[in-house]
Design a protein around this motif. Structure first.
Motif, PDB file in Angstrom:
ATOM      1  N   ALA A  54       0.802  -1.243  -0.082  1.00  0.00           N
ATOM      2  CA  ALA A  54      -0.333   0.218   0.088  1.00  0.00           C
ATOM      3  C   ALA A  54       0.448   1.273   0.503  1.00  0.00           C
ATOM      4  N   PHE A  55       0.662   1.908  -0.475  1.00  0.00           N
ATOM      5  CA  PHE A  55       0.920   3.691  -0.934  1.00  0.00           C
ATOM      6  C   PHE A  55       0.489   4.478  -0.118  1.00  0.00           C
ATOM      7  N   ILE A  56       0.975   5.444   0.925  1.00  0.00           N
ATOM      8  CA  ILE A  56      -0.122   6.639   1.332  1.00  0.00           C
ATOM      9  C   ILE A  56       0.734   7.679   1.309  1.00  0.00           C
ATOM     10  N   ASP A  57       0.171   8.361   0.879  1.00  0.00           N
ATOM     11  CA  ASP A  57       1.183  10.052   0.708  1.00  0.00           C
ATOM     12  C   ASP A  57       0.178  11.000   2.014  1.00  0.00           C
TER      13      ASP A  57
ATOM     14  N   HIS B  86      -5.254   6.319  10.736  1.00  0.00           N
ATOM     15  CA  HIS B  86      -6.469   5.489  10.280  1.00  0.00           C
ATOM     16  C   HIS B  86      -5.999   4.352   8.619  1.00  0.00           C
ATOM     17  N   MET B  87      -5.507   4.875   8.123  1.00  0.00           N
ATOM     18  CA  MET B  87      -4.732   4.638   6.813  1.00  0.00           C
ATOM     19  C   MET B  87      -3.876   2.961   6.945  1.00  0.00           C
ATOM     20  N   VAL B  88      -3.205   3.375   8.173  1.00  0.00           N
ATOM     21  CA  VAL B  88      -2.285   2.472   8.228  1.00  0.00           C
ATOM     22  C   VAL B  88      -3.321   1.057   9.034  1.00  0.00           C
ATOM     23  N   ASP B  89      -4.002   1.274   9.867  1.00  0.00           N
ATOM     24  CA  ASP B  89      -4.808   0.478  10.094  1.00  0.00           C
ATOM     25  C   ASP B  89      -4.982  -0.343   9.437  1.00  0.00           C
ATOM     26  N   ASN B  90      -6.213   0.705   8.580  1.00  0.00           N
ATOM     27  CA  ASN B  90      -7.252  -0.788   7.997  1.00  0.00           C
ATOM     28  C   ASN B  90      -5.930  -1.127   7.132  1.00  0.00           C
ATOM     29  N   TYR B  91      -4.637  -1.028   6.185  1.00  0.00           N
ATOM     30  CA  TYR B  91      -4.246  -1.408   5.798  1.00  0.00           C
ATOM     31  C   TYR B  91      -3.172  -2.980   6.392  1.00  0.00           C
ATOM     32  N   SER B  92      -3.161  -2.450   7.330  1.00  0.00           N
ATOM     33  CA  SER B  92      -2.223  -3.543   8.173  1.00  0.00           C
ATOM     34  C   SER B  92      -3.453  -4.644   8.532  1.00  0.00           C
TER      35      SER B  92
END
Length: 166
Positions: A29-32, A58-64
Protein backbone atom coordinates in the motif's frame (compact mmCIF):
# COMPACT_ATOMS: atom_id res chain seq x y z
CA UNK A 1 3.74 -6.16 8.50
CA UNK A 2 6.46 -3.68 7.63
CA UNK A 3 5.88 0.08 7.32
CA UNK A 4 8.48 2.10 5.43
CA UNK A 5 8.34 5.80 6.31
CA UNK A 6 10.02 8.21 3.90
CA UNK A 7 10.47 11.75 5.23
CA UNK A 8 12.24 14.78 3.80
CA UNK A 9 11.83 18.25 2.34
CA UNK A 10 9.50 19.13 -0.51
CA UNK A 11 10.96 18.17 -3.87
CA UNK A 12 13.57 15.71 -2.59
CA UNK A 13 11.84 12.72 -4.23
CA UNK A 14 9.79 11.10 -1.45
CA UNK A 15 6.78 10.38 -3.65
CA UNK A 16 8.86 9.14 -6.57
CA UNK A 17 10.85 6.77 -4.36
CA UNK A 18 7.80 5.62 -2.39
CA UNK A 19 5.81 4.80 -5.51
CA UNK A 20 8.82 3.02 -7.01
CA UNK A 21 9.17 0.83 -3.91
CA UNK A 22 5.43 0.13 -3.86
CA UNK A 23 5.41 -0.81 -7.54
CA UNK A 24 8.38 -3.17 -7.11
CA UNK A 25 6.84 -4.99 -4.15
CA UNK A 26 3.50 -6.70 -4.74
CA UNK A 27 0.78 -6.22 -2.11
CA UNK A 28 2.24 -2.90 -0.96
CA UNK A 29 0.00 0.00 0.00
CA UNK A 30 1.22 3.51 -0.81
CA UNK A 31 0.13 6.39 1.42
CA UNK A 32 1.02 9.98 0.59
CA UNK A 33 0.50 12.04 3.73
CA UNK A 34 -0.47 15.01 1.56
CA UNK A 35 -3.68 13.17 0.64
CA UNK A 36 -4.60 13.22 4.32
CA UNK A 37 -4.33 17.01 4.58
CA UNK A 38 -5.56 18.26 1.21
CA UNK A 39 -7.13 21.58 2.21
CA UNK A 40 -7.77 24.40 -0.24
CA UNK A 41 -6.26 26.82 0.48
CA UNK A 42 -3.50 24.94 2.27
CA UNK A 43 -3.29 25.45 6.04
CA UNK A 44 -0.43 23.73 7.86
CA UNK A 45 -1.09 24.43 11.52
CA UNK A 46 -1.21 22.19 14.61
CA UNK A 47 -4.90 21.40 14.13
CA UNK A 48 -4.62 20.37 10.48
CA UNK A 49 -1.40 18.40 11.07
CA UNK A 50 -3.07 16.55 13.96
CA UNK A 51 -6.01 15.75 11.69
CA UNK A 52 -3.61 14.45 9.02
CA UNK A 53 -1.77 12.28 11.56
CA UNK A 54 -5.11 10.76 12.60
CA UNK A 55 -6.06 10.19 8.95
CA UNK A 56 -2.71 8.54 8.21
CA UNK A 57 -2.92 6.26 11.24
CA UNK A 58 -6.47 5.30 10.31
CA UNK A 59 -5.28 4.29 6.83
CA UNK A 60 -2.28 2.40 8.22
CA UNK A 61 -4.54 0.53 10.63
CA UNK A 62 -7.01 -0.38 7.87
CA UNK A 63 -4.25 -1.61 5.55
CA UNK A 64 -2.77 -3.65 8.41
CA UNK A 65 -6.07 -5.55 8.67
CA UNK A 66 -6.27 -6.27 4.94
CA UNK A 67 -5.06 -9.74 3.98
CA UNK A 68 -4.12 -8.46 0.52
CA UNK A 69 -1.63 -5.97 2.00
CA UNK A 70 1.83 -7.11 3.08
CA UNK A 71 3.72 -3.80 3.36
CA UNK A 72 2.94 -0.08 3.63
CA UNK A 73 5.02 2.79 2.26
CA UNK A 74 4.20 6.16 3.83
CA UNK A 75 5.68 9.35 2.38
CA UNK A 76 5.18 12.71 4.00
CA UNK A 77 7.05 15.86 4.87
CA UNK A 78 7.34 15.73 8.68
CA UNK A 79 9.22 18.87 9.66
CA UNK A 80 7.85 18.97 13.20
CA UNK A 81 9.28 16.42 15.65
CA UNK A 82 5.88 15.98 17.33
CA UNK A 83 4.31 15.00 13.98
CA UNK A 84 6.97 12.38 13.31
CA UNK A 85 6.78 11.02 16.86
CA UNK A 86 2.97 10.88 16.68
CA UNK A 87 3.19 8.81 13.50
CA UNK A 88 5.84 6.49 14.96
CA UNK A 89 3.96 6.03 18.26
CA UNK A 90 0.68 5.43 16.46
CA UNK A 91 2.17 2.79 14.17
CA UNK A 92 3.86 1.11 17.14
CA UNK A 93 0.50 1.03 18.93
CA UNK A 94 -0.98 -0.75 15.91
CA UNK A 95 1.81 -3.31 16.34
CA UNK A 96 3.65 -2.91 13.05
CA UNK A 97 7.36 -3.04 12.21
CA UNK A 98 8.65 0.45 11.33
CA UNK A 99 11.62 1.43 9.18
CA UNK A 100 12.19 5.12 8.56
CA UNK A 101 14.48 7.11 6.32
CA UNK A 102 14.83 10.82 5.69
CA UNK A 103 15.83 11.75 2.15
CA UNK A 104 18.06 14.79 1.72
CA UNK A 105 19.98 16.31 -1.16
CA UNK A 106 22.13 19.32 -1.93
CA UNK A 107 20.55 22.72 -2.45
CA UNK A 108 21.64 22.63 -6.10
CA UNK A 109 20.09 19.22 -6.70
CA UNK A 110 16.87 20.27 -4.94
CA UNK A 111 16.58 23.30 -7.23
CA UNK A 112 17.25 21.13 -10.29
CA UNK A 113 14.63 18.57 -9.31
CA UNK A 114 12.18 21.33 -8.45
CA UNK A 115 12.54 22.95 -11.86
CA UNK A 116 12.17 19.57 -13.62
CA UNK A 117 8.87 18.81 -11.84
CA UNK A 118 6.39 20.85 -13.85
CA UNK A 119 3.38 18.69 -12.95
CA UNK A 120 3.23 19.51 -9.23
CA UNK A 121 1.20 22.56 -8.28
CA UNK A 122 3.47 23.17 -5.27
CA UNK A 123 6.52 23.90 -7.41
CA UNK A 124 6.45 27.66 -6.93
CA UNK A 125 9.36 29.93 -6.04
CA UNK A 126 7.80 30.59 -2.62
CA UNK A 127 7.65 26.87 -1.75
CA UNK A 128 11.13 26.30 -3.19
CA UNK A 129 12.51 28.90 -0.77
CA UNK A 130 10.70 27.16 2.10
CA UNK A 131 12.08 23.79 1.04
CA UNK A 132 15.63 25.10 0.78
CA UNK A 133 15.34 26.61 4.27
CA UNK A 134 14.13 23.26 5.63
CA UNK A 135 17.17 21.33 4.34
CA UNK A 136 19.24 22.17 7.43
CA UNK A 137 16.54 20.72 9.70
CA UNK A 138 16.24 17.46 7.77
CA UNK A 139 20.03 17.06 7.70
CA UNK A 140 20.03 16.85 11.52
CA UNK A 141 17.65 13.89 11.64
CA UNK A 142 18.67 10.26 12.13
CA UNK A 143 18.88 7.78 9.28
CA UNK A 144 19.31 10.29 6.46
CA UNK A 145 20.12 9.28 2.90
CA UNK A 146 21.71 11.86 0.62
CA UNK A 147 20.15 11.31 -2.79
CA UNK A 148 22.01 14.11 -4.58
CA UNK A 149 23.99 11.90 -6.92
CA UNK A 150 21.76 8.81 -6.86
CA UNK A 151 19.20 7.56 -9.35
CA UNK A 152 15.73 6.45 -8.27
CA UNK A 153 16.90 2.85 -8.63
CA UNK A 154 19.99 3.41 -6.46
CA UNK A 155 17.99 5.15 -3.72
CA UNK A 156 15.44 2.34 -3.79
CA UNK A 157 18.20 -0.29 -3.64
CA UNK A 158 19.79 1.42 -0.63
CA UNK A 159 16.46 1.60 1.20
CA UNK A 160 15.57 -1.97 0.24
CA UNK A 161 18.92 -3.29 1.42
CA UNK A 162 18.80 -1.31 4.68
CA UNK A 163 15.33 -2.56 5.53
CA UNK A 164 15.50 -6.07 4.04
CA UNK A 165 12.72 -5.47 1.53
CA UNK A 166 12.02 -8.13 -1.13
Amino acid sequence: MKVIIINGPMGVGKTTIGKYIANKNPKTAFIDGDWCMDLHPFVGNRETKSMAVNNILHMVDNYSKCTECKMIVLVWLMDDAWVYESIIDGIKNIGLDINSVTLICSKEKLIERWKDDTACEWRTDEWLDASIKSLSYFETLKNTLDTSELSVEKVTDKISNSFSIQ
